[in-house]
Design an enzyme around this catalytic site. Structure first.
Site, mmCIF file in Angstrom:
data_model
loop_
_atom_site.group_PDB
_atom_site.id
_atom_site.type_symbol
_atom_site.label_atom_id
_atom_site.label_comp_id
_atom_site.label_asym_id
_atom_site.label_seq_id
_atom_site.Cartn_x
_atom_site.Cartn_y
_atom_site.Cartn_z
ATOM 1 N N ARG A 118 -9.854 10.479 -2.912
ATOM 2 C CA ARG A 118 -10.878 9.860 -1.984
ATOM 3 C C ARG A 118 -10.147 8.614 -1.214
ATOM 4 O O ARG A 118 -10.262 8.565 -0.027
ATOM 5 C CB ARG A 118 -11.627 9.200 -2.885
ATOM 6 C CG ARG A 118 -13.031 9.929 -3.043
ATOM 7 C CD ARG A 118 -13.734 9.756 -4.330
ATOM 8 N NE ARG A 118 -12.877 10.497 -5.258
ATOM 9 C CZ ARG A 118 -13.161 11.627 -5.733
ATOM 10 N NH1 ARG A 118 -14.116 12.183 -5.551
ATOM 11 N NH2 ARG A 118 -12.441 11.798 -6.700
ATOM 12 N N THR A 119 -9.357 8.079 -2.104
ATOM 13 C CA THR A 119 -8.633 6.645 -1.405
ATOM 14 C C THR A 119 -7.558 7.235 -0.200
ATOM 15 O O THR A 119 -7.616 6.784 0.877
ATOM 16 C CB THR A 119 -7.870 6.204 -2.384
ATOM 17 O OG1 THR A 119 -8.846 5.674 -3.308
ATOM 18 C CG2 THR A 119 -7.360 4.614 -1.752
ATOM 19 N N LYS A 171 16.960 10.517 -4.652
ATOM 20 C CA LYS A 171 18.561 10.337 -4.632
ATOM 21 C C LYS A 171 18.766 8.960 -4.959
ATOM 22 O O LYS A 171 20.186 8.632 -4.800
ATOM 23 C CB LYS A 171 18.888 10.506 -3.014
ATOM 24 C CG LYS A 171 18.673 11.739 -2.392
ATOM 25 C CD LYS A 171 19.077 11.997 -1.011
ATOM 26 C CE LYS A 171 18.428 12.937 -0.051
ATOM 27 N NZ LYS A 171 18.709 12.483 1.379
ATOM 28 N N ARG A 192 -0.235 3.309 -2.734
ATOM 29 C CA ARG A 192 -0.555 3.707 -3.972
ATOM 30 C C ARG A 192 0.471 4.020 -4.743
ATOM 31 O O ARG A 192 1.417 4.811 -4.613
ATOM 32 C CB ARG A 192 -1.689 4.474 -4.262
ATOM 33 C CG ARG A 192 -1.950 5.015 -5.581
ATOM 34 C CD ARG A 192 -2.980 5.941 -5.782
ATOM 35 N NE ARG A 192 -4.262 5.121 -5.525
ATOM 36 C CZ ARG A 192 -5.609 5.770 -5.803
ATOM 37 N NH1 ARG A 192 -5.669 6.877 -6.443
ATOM 38 N NH2 ARG A 192 -6.688 5.328 -5.560
ATOM 39 N N HIS A 248 -6.968 -2.738 -7.329
ATOM 40 C CA HIS A 248 -7.691 -1.731 -6.411
ATOM 41 C C HIS A 248 -8.589 -2.385 -5.306
ATOM 42 O O HIS A 248 -9.900 -2.047 -5.446
ATOM 43 C CB HIS A 248 -8.046 -0.460 -7.056
ATOM 44 C CG HIS A 248 -8.573 0.741 -6.242
ATOM 45 N ND1 HIS A 248 -8.132 0.953 -4.811
ATOM 46 C CD2 HIS A 248 -8.670 2.007 -6.704
ATOM 47 C CE1 HIS A 248 -8.341 1.984 -4.411
ATOM 48 N NE2 HIS A 248 -8.745 2.706 -5.272
HETATM 49 C C1 NCD Z 1 -10.201 5.441 -8.953
HETATM 50 C C2 NCD Z 1 -8.533 5.015 -8.936
HETATM 51 O O1 NCD Z 1 -8.023 5.817 -8.587
HETATM 52 O O2 NCD Z 1 -8.065 4.010 -9.624
HETATM 53 N N1 NCD Z 1 -10.524 5.904 -7.975
HETATM 54 C C3 NCD Z 1 -10.566 6.037 -6.626
HETATM 55 O O3 NCD Z 1 -9.832 5.339 -6.373
HETATM 56 N N2 NCD Z 1 -11.583 6.629 -6.177
HETATM 57 C C4 NCD Z 1 -10.693 5.238 -10.228
HETATM 58 C C5 NCD Z 1 -10.130 6.375 -11.072
HETATM 59 O O4 NCD Z 1 -9.409 7.102 -10.913
HETATM 60 O O5 NCD Z 1 -10.746 6.278 -12.303
#
Ligand code: NCD
Length: 328
Positions: free
Chosen positions: A57-58, A86, A107, A140
């Site tokens: 999703r993100t 590397k 991320r 997050h």
């Molecule tokens: C979350 C994450 O990755 O922190 N999901 C997300 O961003 N939609 C929560 C999760 O993975 O549990």
């Protein structure tokens, strides 16, 4: 706004402004002419999506949010195919991305890396904004923004978030979404938070201390049943199995920490059920069609608030706000 690393850059006014910009943007996007207008806002900008931790999703919402605004994207999702494999240092990799793009969305499984990238950018002539799309177990921020937006929209006929009782349930110890959401909820008056977790998965003391410092009322419990009838909203999270050291998630009996028909039947008729997704057994699909199940709307809201956030970071928000009369 340059970087978005933690929730701390948002005060109540900024949250309200961003929610408003999000609503305006999605209204503009309802018509093909509006979508074409958004598309021509930032066509000369480029973004890097650097996601070395799994994401559906993100990643997709950030990527599509960029595309909605005309921003071109490149991506690395697997460090094995980049020079980090590397032996290139994290700092050198970020410096390299910054040479090619105008924004880095990242991320990582490690906490603190987005902050390191932002610090590095602050020391450079070409300061490229960094957006944290999840840093380890810690933060997050963009998820918390979409969660706030979803709560605000869900409560728009009942006075907004203020005064509401909101539960957070699941793996509170290792879930970064609930940590970031707690930090944003402090901007709303008279709320009460109920943390519901199995023993061993309770909210960490640093967040409880943060709530104490900001005089936010909360309680902790391991019994969902005691609260079902009184909650205005419940934010459910999955077990974060990727952080297990000895299979501890599998030992939790989720039946006391899940929502199905018999639980939702006891909830208020206008209660709101959220989940950042992906879900496990903690939310039964049998409740998906209940209007109180807000998680699919929440997922969609994530796209639009990220469009608004990227527009703000790349300084296109004024153009959106001044164009609204033409499209609405
Ligand atoms: C979350 C994450 O990755 O922190 N999901 C997300 O961003 N939609 C929560 C999760 O993975 O549990």
């Amino acid at each position: 706004m340059l970087h978005v690393i933690t929730t701390d850059i948002f005060d109540r006014e900024r949250l309200d402004d961003l929610c408003h910009l999000t609503t305006v943007t999605r209204r503009i996007a309802r018509e093909p002419d509006g979508l074409r207008f958004l598309q021509q806002l930032l066509p000369v900008r480029r973004a890097m999506l650097y996601f070395t931790q799994p994401s559906t999703r993100t990643f997709l919402s950030m990527n599509n949010a960029c595309h909605i605004l005309g921003v071109r994207t490149s991506e690395i999702r697997n460090p094995d195919v980049s020079s980090e494999f590397k032996g290139e240092t994290f700092e050198d990799s970020i410096r390299t991305f910054a040479a090619y793009v105008d924004m880095i969305i990242m991320r990582t499984p490690q906490p603190g890396y987005a902050a390191r990238a932002a610090d590095l950018m602050d020391d450079m002539d070409r300061r490229v904004p960094v957006i944290n799309a999840g840093s380890g177990k810690d933060q997050h921020p963009t998820q918390a923004l979409l969660d706030i937006y979803t709560l605000e929209r869900s409560f728009r006929d009942s006075g907004g978030i203020e005064g509401k009782t909101i539960a957070m349930m699941g793996d509170l110890k290792r879930g970064r979404t609930v940590r970031s959401l707690c930090r944003l909820l402090r901007h709303y008056k008279d709320i009460h938070i109920v943390f519901i977790a199995a023993p061993g998965f309770e909210m960490e003391p640093d967040i409880l201390a943060y709530l104490d410092d900001h005089e936010i009322s909360y309680e902790q419990s391991d019994r969902l049943d005691d609260y079902l009838t009184s909650l205005d909203a419940i934010y459910v999270t999955r077990m974060q199995t990727e952080h297990d050291t000895s299979g501890e998630s599998a030992r939790v009996d989720l039946s006391g920490y899940s929502i199905g028909q018999s639980q939702i039947d006891r909830m208020k008729p206008d209660a709101v059920i959220l989940h950042p997704l992906p879900r496990g057994a903690e939310i039964h699909p049998e409740i998906d069609d209940d209007p109180r199940a807000a998680y699919w709307r929440q997922e969609r809201n994530g796209l639009w608030i990220r469009v608004a956030l990227i527009a703000s970071v790349l300084e296109a928000s004024e153009q959106i706000l001044s164009a609204q009369a033409k499209f609405l």
